[in-house]
Design an enzyme around this catalytic site. Structure first.
Site, PDB file in Angstrom:
ATOM      1  N   ARG A  68      -0.635   8.706   9.558  1.00  0.00           N
ATOM      2  CA  ARG A  68      -0.512   7.254   9.733  1.00  0.00           C
ATOM      3  C   ARG A  68      -0.167   6.555   8.416  1.00  0.00           C
ATOM      4  NH1 ARG A  68      -4.307   2.817   9.093  1.00  0.00           N
ATOM      5  NH2 ARG A  68      -5.808   4.365   8.366  1.00  0.00           N
ATOM      6  N   HIS A  76      -8.758   9.608   3.548  1.00  0.00           N
ATOM      7  CA  HIS A  76      -8.330   8.562   2.617  1.00  0.00           C
ATOM      8  C   HIS A  76      -8.506   9.107   1.213  1.00  0.00           C
ATOM      9  CE1 HIS A  76      -7.899   4.754   0.565  1.00  0.00           C
ATOM     10  NE2 HIS A  76      -7.540   4.187   1.705  1.00  0.00           N
ATOM     11  N   HIS A 110     -11.184   9.617   7.249  1.00  0.00           N
ATOM     12  CA  HIS A 110     -10.970   8.174   7.376  1.00  0.00           C
ATOM     13  C   HIS A 110     -10.461   7.741   8.743  1.00  0.00           C
ATOM     14  CE1 HIS A 110     -10.041   4.153   6.037  1.00  0.00           C
ATOM     15  NE2 HIS A 110      -8.751   4.298   6.284  1.00  0.00           N
ATOM     16  N   GLU A 132       0.840  -1.197   0.000  1.00  0.00           N
ATOM     17  CA  GLU A 132       0.000   0.000   0.000  1.00  0.00           C
ATOM     18  C   GLU A 132       0.877   1.250   0.000  1.00  0.00           C
ATOM     19  OE1 GLU A 132      -2.515  -0.609   3.422  1.00  0.00           O
ATOM     20  OE2 GLU A 132      -3.846  -1.944   2.318  1.00  0.00           O
ATOM     21  N   ARG A 162      -0.403   8.868   2.213  1.00  0.00           N
ATOM     22  CA  ARG A 162      -1.801   9.274   2.108  1.00  0.00           C
ATOM     23  C   ARG A 162      -2.033  10.785   2.153  1.00  0.00           C
ATOM     24  NH1 ARG A 162      -5.218   5.206   5.664  1.00  0.00           N
ATOM     25  NH2 ARG A 162      -4.607   3.717   4.083  1.00  0.00           N
TER      26      ARG A 162
HETATM   27  P1  FAD Z   1     -13.627   0.178  16.264  1.00  0.00           P
HETATM   28  O1  FAD Z   1     -13.414  -1.044  15.486  1.00  0.00           O
HETATM   29  O2  FAD Z   1     -14.166   1.360  15.543  1.00  0.00           O
HETATM   30  O3  FAD Z   1     -14.588  -0.181  17.458  1.00  0.00           O
HETATM   31  C1  FAD Z   1     -15.075   0.823  18.313  1.00  0.00           C
HETATM   32  C2  FAD Z   1     -16.079   0.178  19.230  1.00  0.00           C
HETATM   33  O4  FAD Z   1     -16.445   1.062  20.268  1.00  0.00           O
HETATM   34  C3  FAD Z   1     -17.374  -0.200  18.534  1.00  0.00           C
HETATM   35  O5  FAD Z   1     -17.744  -1.452  19.032  1.00  0.00           O
HETATM   36  C4  FAD Z   1     -18.348   0.872  18.989  1.00  0.00           C
HETATM   37  O6  FAD Z   1     -19.682   0.482  18.967  1.00  0.00           O
HETATM   38  C5  FAD Z   1     -17.854   1.080  20.409  1.00  0.00           C
HETATM   39  N1  FAD Z   1     -18.211   2.350  21.014  1.00  0.00           N
HETATM   40  C6  FAD Z   1     -17.916   3.602  20.588  1.00  0.00           C
HETATM   41  N2  FAD Z   1     -18.407   4.516  21.439  1.00  0.00           N
HETATM   42  C7  FAD Z   1     -19.029   3.832  22.433  1.00  0.00           C
HETATM   43  C8  FAD Z   1     -19.745   4.210  23.602  1.00  0.00           C
HETATM   44  N3  FAD Z   1     -19.945   5.490  23.923  1.00  0.00           N
HETATM   45  N4  FAD Z   1     -20.229   3.244  24.395  1.00  0.00           N
HETATM   46  C9  FAD Z   1     -20.081   1.944  24.080  1.00  0.00           C
HETATM   47  N5  FAD Z   1     -19.433   1.521  22.984  1.00  0.00           N
HETATM   48  C10 FAD Z   1     -18.904   2.454  22.174  1.00  0.00           C
HETATM   49  N6  FAD Z   1      -6.738   0.112   9.333  1.00  0.00           N
HETATM   50  C11 FAD Z   1      -5.764  -0.743   8.965  1.00  0.00           C
HETATM   51  O7  FAD Z   1      -4.783  -0.917   9.696  1.00  0.00           O
HETATM   52  N7  FAD Z   1      -5.886  -1.468   7.819  1.00  0.00           N
HETATM   53  C12 FAD Z   1      -6.940  -1.341   6.972  1.00  0.00           C
HETATM   54  O8  FAD Z   1      -7.018  -2.022   5.959  1.00  0.00           O
HETATM   55  C13 FAD Z   1      -7.958  -0.409   7.316  1.00  0.00           C
HETATM   56  N8  FAD Z   1      -9.022  -0.217   6.491  1.00  0.00           N
HETATM   57  C14 FAD Z   1     -10.042   0.601   6.917  1.00  0.00           C
HETATM   58  C15 FAD Z   1     -11.187   0.717   6.125  1.00  0.00           C
HETATM   59  C16 FAD Z   1     -12.255   1.464   6.561  1.00  0.00           C
HETATM   60  C17 FAD Z   1     -13.476   1.592   5.695  1.00  0.00           C
HETATM   61  C18 FAD Z   1     -12.186   2.127   7.818  1.00  0.00           C
HETATM   62  C19 FAD Z   1     -13.343   2.936   8.314  1.00  0.00           C
HETATM   63  C20 FAD Z   1     -11.042   2.037   8.581  1.00  0.00           C
HETATM   64  C21 FAD Z   1      -9.964   1.278   8.147  1.00  0.00           C
HETATM   65  N9  FAD Z   1      -8.802   1.162   8.914  1.00  0.00           N
HETATM   66  C22 FAD Z   1      -7.820   0.292   8.533  1.00  0.00           C
HETATM   67  C23 FAD Z   1      -8.729   1.747  10.253  1.00  0.00           C
HETATM   68  C24 FAD Z   1      -9.074   0.655  11.268  1.00  0.00           C
HETATM   69  O9  FAD Z   1     -10.071  -0.189  10.742  1.00  0.00           O
HETATM   70  C25 FAD Z   1      -9.564   1.242  12.578  1.00  0.00           C
HETATM   71  O10 FAD Z   1      -8.685   2.243  13.007  1.00  0.00           O
HETATM   72  C26 FAD Z   1      -9.623   0.142  13.640  1.00  0.00           C
HETATM   73  O11 FAD Z   1     -10.424  -0.910  13.195  1.00  0.00           O
HETATM   74  C27 FAD Z   1     -10.163   0.718  14.923  1.00  0.00           C
HETATM   75  O12 FAD Z   1     -10.379  -0.339  15.823  1.00  0.00           O
HETATM   76  P2  FAD Z   1     -10.896   0.002  17.281  1.00  0.00           P
HETATM   77  O13 FAD Z   1     -11.020  -1.288  17.988  1.00  0.00           O
HETATM   78  O14 FAD Z   1     -10.057   1.054  17.849  1.00  0.00           O
HETATM   79  O15 FAD Z   1     -12.322   0.681  17.020  1.00  0.00           O
HETATM   80  C1  SIN Z   2      -7.061   0.766   2.731  1.00  0.00           C
HETATM   81  O1  SIN Z   2      -7.356  -0.411   2.581  1.00  0.00           O
HETATM   82  O2  SIN Z   2      -6.731   1.533   1.832  1.00  0.00           O
HETATM   83  C2  SIN Z   2      -7.144   1.315   4.103  1.00  0.00           C
HETATM   84  C3  SIN Z   2      -5.937   0.958   4.815  1.00  0.00           C
HETATM   85  C4  SIN Z   2      -5.830   1.765   6.059  1.00  0.00           C
HETATM   86  O3  SIN Z   2      -6.652   2.620   6.348  1.00  0.00           O
HETATM   87  O4  SIN Z   2      -4.844   1.540   6.754  1.00  0.00           O
END
Ligand code: FAD
Ligand code: SIN
Length: 517
Positions: free
Chosen positions: A383, A240, A348, A112, A287
């Site tokens: 990032r 993004h 993003h 990437e 990015r």
């Molecule tokens: P999340 O997975 O967002 O989980 C947050 C949790 O907290 C959820 O369960 C939510 O319901 C809960 N929550 C929030 N507020 C409250 C509240 N007040 N009370 C109770 N529960 C609450 N990163 C990469 O490294 N590689 C990738 O390929 C990549 N692709 C991506 C593609 C997309 C479309 C997106 C949106 C992001 C991508 N990212 C990627 C970024 C990455 O997915 C996220 O940064 C990561 O998944 C965040 O994980 P997390 O556990 O911190 O939060």
């Molecule tokens: C992507 O698949 O382009 C997202 C990867 C990321 O947010 O790290």
């Protein structure tokens, strides 16, 4: 109701679930999540997770790529710790039951933007869905973990709730647990814990167009801010470069960078390449650079979108390697093996958040944070792609190791009072919330987006102040609801992004102002 647990986890994405699995052998764990358990950014991750797994690559190259993308302000020790810890954390994910694609006996690796090597482990183009599935299954099978859906964390409980004055200068703020709005009873419950982990994800919904699900409203960051904890790096809001241009769709559908890694090329409205004007790494530049280049081309042409040309990748590889994107585009009448994909940038990822140390602890004692809501120093000003899922598992591990020790010495604070909603009335005018949320997103998108200026930031700041006062007033007389609290949290995060952007007097990483050229 009052609940008492050893380890309280807010959020059921990769960070919350990984932490819960690690601490579960040492005590009673409760995971609270505000929507369905699988909802959150994790489920939508496409590209994958960056890790050095073989000798053809090296830690030093991954470290260097991360430092370069971060534009000189990453915490180098953190970068080294996260990247060298990656292989062990990947093996754990596999042991929990997560499947990554393989080529023979080895992992199939993608590349990437900003990566000098092929090092992205993935599961087709729906890696996050597979990670979430595997972890949720493991959590549901663990006898020590209770997972409760539709439980909305409203506020952290600290000495403030014992009647003491707590300010930003109070040296030893402690977290005793969380007040939680129960989606079934509509009452606010008191959860007391020895250790609390915030894993509440990102804040993409401060902007009009985002890849983030509706759950991404910065609740964890706002709660810590209200509790007078330290929040950092919020000016580094990552856009993004490539989401599918399909204006009515929310959240915006991502076109993974892995597609550019496989050979797809960015093109302007006339079908000409343009990245040579901006960076020698062309479509695979980091990015921040690619998103700014697209923003500039869009503004110069007065266009709504540009294109990603994936036709050169070849039909078979496109359909097999990117089945989710292929199917999604077909759904809107676009055959990506024959036509270019209309794209534009979208909010993003939030690089900043709750400041944590290397063990994942915030400035508030016994409160840890991991995943997107935290700011560890790994990302610096920008990032590197696919470093987010990695950061989440490494810091879930570090936090868990410290939390296990901490729980042996901390006792539950029983003096905490229950939530008091005496004298509060039901807010019957939803328009006060929905309209303010739209106004907020417009302000942030127009004034605090990819390209900023002193005047735009000042305007945003003035308007946010007004919205803050109106909403706080409404909150203080209303029965607590999820919609109103989310709005309040979005305003707090917008304020932090804008204020920290105003304070940064240099163009660095994702923070770019025309007045600082
Ligand atoms: P999340 O997975 O967002 O989980 C947050 C949790 O907290 C959820 O369960 C939510 O319901 C809960 N929550 C929030 N507020 C409250 C509240 N007040 N009370 C109770 N529960 C609450 N990163 C990469 O490294 N590689 C990738 O390929 C990549 N692709 C991506 C593609 C997309 C479309 C997106 C949106 C992001 C991508 N990212 C990627 C970024 C990455 O997915 C996220 O940064 C990561 O998944 C965040 O994980 P997390 O556990 O911190 O939060
Ligand atoms: C992507 O698949 O382009 C997202 C990867 C990321 O947010 O790290």
């Amino acid at each position: 109701m009052r609940h008492t647990v050893d380890f309280l986890v807010i959020g059921s994405g990769i960070a919350g679930l990984s932490f819960a699995l690690k601490v579960a052998p040492y005590g009673k764990v409760c995971i609270l999540t505000k929507a369905d358990a699988s909802e959150g950014s994790t489920k939508y991750a496409q590209g994958g997770i960056a890790a050095v797994m073989y000798d053809s690559d090296s830690f030093s190259k991954h470290i260097e790529d991360t430092l370069v993308a971060g534009d000189g302000i990453c915490d180098k020790e953190v970068v080294e710790m996260v990247i060298s810890g990656a292989p062990e954390r990947i093996r754990e994910l596999v042991n929990y039951g997560v499947n990554f694609d393989k080529d023979g006996s080895k992992f199939d690796l993608h590349r990437e933007g900003g990566h000098s090597e092929f090092r992205i482990l993935h599961h087709k183009d729906n890696t996050g869905e597979e990670v979430e599935r595997g972890l949720l299954e493991a959590v549901r099978n663990h006898p020590n973990i209770e997972l409760k859906e539709n439980q909305f964390a409203v506020d952290l409980i600290t000495q403030h709730h014992l009647g003491q004055t707590v300010t930003k200068r109070t040296p030893d703020i402690e977290c005793y647990g969380v007040y939680v709005l129960n989606g079934d009873t509509h009452q606010v419950d008191t959860y007391l814990a020895k250790v609390t982990l915030l894993a509440t994800g990102g804040v993409g919904n401060v902007y009009t167009t985002t890849t983030n699900p509706i759950t991404a409203t910065g609740d964890g960051v706002a709660m810590v801010h209200r509790a007078r904890g330290v929040i950092r790096d919020m000016e580094f809001a990552q856009f993004h470069p490539t989401v599918l241009y399909n204006p009515a769709e929310k959240p915006a559908f991502l076109i993974t960078e892995a597609m550019r890694g496989a050979g797809a090329i960015l093109k302007d409205m006339n079908g000409n390449e343009f990245m040579q004007k901006y960076d020698s790494r062309l479509s695979l530049a980091p990015r921040d650079i690619v998103a700014r280049a697209i923003d500039k081309e869009l503004k110069m042409a007065g266009a709504s979108h540009l294109y990603l040309d994936a036709r050169g990748i070849g039909k078979k590889e496109l359909i097999n390697g990117f089945p989710t994107i292929y199917a999604k585009c077909l759904e809107i009448g676009l055959n990506i093996t024959k036509e270019m994909i209309p794209i534009r940038p979208a909010a993003h990822y939030q690089c900043g958040g709750i400041a944590v140390d290397k063990k994942g602890e915030s400035s508030i004692h016994n409160l840890f944070a991991a995943g997107e809501c935290s700011a560890t120093g790994l990302h610096g000003g920008n990032r590197l792609a696919s470093n987010s899922l990695l950061e989440a598992v490494v810091y879930a591990h570090n936090s868990a190791m410290e939390a296990i020790e901490r729980a042996k010495t901390v006792s539950i604070c029983q003096q905490v009072p229950d939530w008091n909603s005496e004298g509060m009335v039901f807010n019957e005018e939803m328009v006060l919330i929905t309209q303010t949320r739209k106004e907020l997103q417009e302000i942030m998108s127009n004034y605090v987006g990819i390209v900023r200026s002193d005047l735009r930031l000042q305007r945003a700041f003035n308007r946010l102040n007004l919205i803050f006062r109106e909403t706080d007033d409404l909150y203080n007389r209303s029965v607590v609801t999820e919609e109103l609290t989310e709005l309040r949290n979005l305003i707090a995060c917008s304020y932090l992004i804008t204020k920290q952007a105003m304070a940064r007097r240099e163009n660095r990483g994702l923070h770019y102002s025309i007045d600082l050229l």
